[in-house]
Design an enzyme around this catalytic site. Structure first.
Site, PDB file in Angstrom:
ATOM      1  N   CYS A   1      -3.367  13.022  13.543  1.00 53.09           N
ATOM      2  CA  CYS A   1      -4.006  11.727  13.457  1.00 53.09           C
ATOM      3  C   CYS A   1      -3.718  10.964  14.727  1.00 53.09           C
ATOM      4  O   CYS A   1      -3.030  11.449  15.616  1.00 53.09           O
ATOM      5  CB  CYS A   1      -3.528  10.938  12.238  1.00 53.09           C
TER       6      CYS A   1
ATOM      7  N   LEU B   1       8.197  19.804   5.860  1.00 59.44           N
ATOM      8  CA  LEU B   1       9.378  19.406   5.093  1.00 59.44           C
ATOM      9  C   LEU B   1       9.059  19.262   3.610  1.00 59.44           C
ATOM     10  O   LEU B   1       9.906  19.570   2.755  1.00 59.44           O
ATOM     11  CB  LEU B   1       9.958  18.099   5.646  1.00 59.44           C
TER      12      LEU B   1
ATOM     13  N   ASP C   1       5.926   0.686  11.643  1.00 54.77           N
ATOM     14  CA  ASP C   1       4.675   0.024  11.281  1.00 54.77           C
ATOM     15  C   ASP C   1       4.627  -1.440  11.708  1.00 54.77           C
ATOM     16  O   ASP C   1       3.594  -2.098  11.532  1.00 54.77           O
ATOM     17  CB  ASP C   1       4.443   0.119   9.771  1.00 54.77           C
TER      18      ASP C   1
ATOM     19  N   LYS D   1       0.829  -1.209   0.000  1.00 57.12           N
ATOM     20  CA  LYS D   1       0.000   0.000   0.000  1.00 57.12           C
ATOM     21  C   LYS D   1       0.861   1.255   0.000  1.00 57.12           C
ATOM     22  O   LYS D   1       0.599   2.216  -0.721  1.00 57.12           O
ATOM     23  CB  LYS D   1      -0.912  -0.002   1.231  1.00 57.12           C
ATOM     24  N   ASN D   2       1.909   1.254   0.833  1.00 61.42           N
ATOM     25  CA  ASN D   2       2.738   2.451   0.968  1.00 61.42           C
ATOM     26  C   ASN D   2       3.617   2.698  -0.251  1.00 61.42           C
ATOM     27  O   ASN D   2       4.199   3.778  -0.383  1.00 61.42           O
ATOM     28  CB  ASN D   2       3.595   2.361   2.231  1.00 61.42           C
TER      29      ASN D   2
ATOM     30  N   ARG E   1       2.630  14.470  12.399  1.00 54.91           N
ATOM     31  CA  ARG E   1       3.210  14.264  11.069  1.00 54.91           C
ATOM     32  C   ARG E   1       2.981  15.468  10.146  1.00 54.91           C
ATOM     33  O   ARG E   1       2.265  15.390   9.145  1.00 54.91           O
ATOM     34  CB  ARG E   1       2.638  12.993  10.431  1.00 54.91           C
ATOM     35  N   PRO E   2       3.564  16.624  10.458  1.00 53.33           N
ATOM     36  CA  PRO E   2       3.334  17.817   9.643  1.00 53.33           C
ATOM     37  C   PRO E   2       3.983  17.689   8.268  1.00 53.33           C
ATOM     38  O   PRO E   2       4.837  16.844   8.037  1.00 53.33           O
ATOM     39  CB  PRO E   2       4.010  18.923  10.467  1.00 53.33           C
ATOM     40  N   ILE E   3       3.550  18.570   7.336  1.00 53.53           N
ATOM     41  CA  ILE E   3       4.074  18.511   5.966  1.00 53.53           C
ATOM     42  C   ILE E   3       5.040  19.657   5.690  1.00 53.53           C
ATOM     43  O   ILE E   3       5.323  19.961   4.540  1.00 53.53           O
ATOM     44  CB  ILE E   3       2.928  18.522   4.942  1.00 53.53           C
TER      45      ILE E   3
ATOM     46  N   ARG F   1      -8.122  -0.324   5.662  1.00 49.34           N
ATOM     47  CA  ARG F   1      -7.293   0.681   4.989  1.00 49.34           C
ATOM     48  C   ARG F   1      -6.039   0.057   4.395  1.00 49.34           C
ATOM     49  O   ARG F   1      -5.515   0.563   3.396  1.00 49.34           O
ATOM     50  CB  ARG F   1      -6.879   1.773   5.977  1.00 49.34           C
TER      51      ARG F   1
END
Length: 431
Positions: free
Chosen positions: A128, A137, A318, A22-23, A133-135, A410
């Site tokens: 979450c 970067l 994970d 998935k990733n 987990r900010p964006i 998911r």
């Protein structure tokens, strides 16, 4: 609300086909926005996160075609999808909140949209269950290539009307999706881009190889420095998604925690190096086969091992919840330290409801193995936490009921079917 009922205590035996990652599939699907041609992806897992990404791409203007059960993982299992993406033009460069909130990986359309169309407006994904987990970067990498970044009404707006320009950008900390967004943006930027301290996860290598098949010029694949010479356009390509290393590790632990023996087909041992090392230290036999990997628990049971999560090639975050489930029935004590995400021990209270002996101290959990777990009603909180409860239920005495299993859907394709085929007593039910 859907739930899963499990009656544990049966050693699993048989064959489990491993689906595509998935990733890996999510950034590969986003890469379809980079070309006027057709990108065909095989071995795409048929899971909810993929459905969400395909819905987002269709909303942006991509033409999406899927064939169910034609993209296989190399073992002839028939799991997965073949997906054909074509985006000769775009209808919108806005990824709306209602789609982004369902899946944080929606932010992966940011780099391709800016690179090819000069503009992207993407809803901020917010926090979450396992951390913020900010964006930032992602945005800094795009700014280094000349993009202008603004924030308006919960949306980040990125513009580069004259196109992106190659640059040298060093990630201050390793970011998997940040590296993927920067890489996809760089392939159409003018000149050379060097991405330093890039994440090295196999999913990034898979993305890079697909981009090369589409006509990108990338060197340094699978290293922490990616060099990209921008090209004017990309073309059509066909690519098979790599096997899911997290699903591989999860089912390896299913064999270990039940005292069974399972052949995991369509996967590769090198994808789970750190996980395999930890399992071998715990006394689990793992060997390559002609079609994948065989995992079996030796007669002397499971030993407690210490684990610290780290970026690849370290032990994956994970897999943290799954290895913890195994350690609850190990002989002796184990310490698991989470260094990648904050607030990722929410499965601990649920495992304790089943009789586990776990104490959390800041970023570490001390697990003292017990002779057996007991089935109980438990609540899933996120994707990997939910599968750890399924694993615990497979080993527990009596019945375990896992609630809120939409988290599982998911990222795991037909989980119950795969486990039941190896002897598990497991079924899904509705309220």
């Amino acid at each position: 609300m859907k739930r899963i009922h499990i009656r544990g205590g049966t050693p699993l035996s048989g064959i489990i086909p491993i689906s595509g990652a998935k990733n890996a599939a999510l950034p590969l699907l986003a890469a379809g926005l980079l070309t006027e041609g057709t990108l065909t992806l095989d071995n795409v897992p048929n899971v909810v996160d993929i459905e969400s990404m395909l819905a987002l791409l269709a909303e942006l203007g991509a033409t999406v075609e899927t064939d169910v059960n034609t993209g296989t993982n190399g073992s002839g299992s028939g799991f997965g999808l073949s997906v054909r993406l074509s985006t000769p033009a775009i209808r919108s460069t806005t990824a709306v909140y209602d789609l982004v909130r369902k899946m944080r990986a929606s932010v992966l359309v940011l780099g391709p949209l800016v690179a090819r169309f000069g503009h992207a407006r993407v809803s901020l994904p917010g926090g979450c269950a396992i951390g913020t987990r900010p964006i930032d970067l992602h945005l800094k990498a795009l700014q280094a290539m000349g993009a202008e970044v603004g924030l308006d009404a919960g949306y980040v707006e990125v513009s580069a009307p004259k196109g992106l320009t190659g640059a040298v950008f060093t990630f201050p900390s390793v970011s998997v999706t940040g590296t993927e967004n920067a890489l996809m943006a760089a392939v159409l930027a003018r000149g050379e881009t060097r991405i330093c301290n890039a994440a090295r996860e196999p999913e990034i290598g898979d993305l890079a190889r697909c981009l090369v098949a589409m006509g990108a010029d990338i060197t340094g694949i699978d290293t922490d420095t990616l060099k990209v010479q921008g090209v004017e356009r990309l073309g059509s390509a066909r690519h098979a998604v790599i096997p899911d290393r997290i699903e591989t590790g999860t089912f390896a632990i299913a064999a270990a925690i039940t005292g069974g023996s399972i052949e995991l087909q369509g996967t590769r041992l090198e994808l789970i190096g750190a996980t395999a090392d930890a399992l071998r230290q715990a006394g689990i036999a793992i060997e390559p086969t002609a079609h994948g990997i065989r995992v079996a628990r030796r007669d002397n049971g499971v030993r407690g091992v210490d684990v610290m999560t780290e970026p690849f090639p370290g032990f994956p975050t994970d897999m943290q919840a799954q290895i913890m489930a195994l350690m609850t029935v190990a002989d002796g004590a184990a310490m698991i330290t989470e260094t990648v995400f904050e607030n990722r021990f929410m499965h601990v209270p649920e495992l304790c409801r089943m009789g586990a002996n776990i104490n959390v101290h800041s970023a570490s959990a001390i697990i003292r193995g017990v002779p057996a777990l007991s089935g109980a009603p438990v609540m899933a909180t996120d994707l990997r936490a939910s599968v750890s409860l399924v694993l615990a239920g497979l080993a527990a005495r009596g019945e375990t009921i896992v609630n809120r299993v939409y988290h599982l859907d998911r990222g795991y394709e037909r989980l119950e079917d795969k486990l039941a085929a190896c002897g598990a007593t497991i079924e899904r039910a509705d309220d």
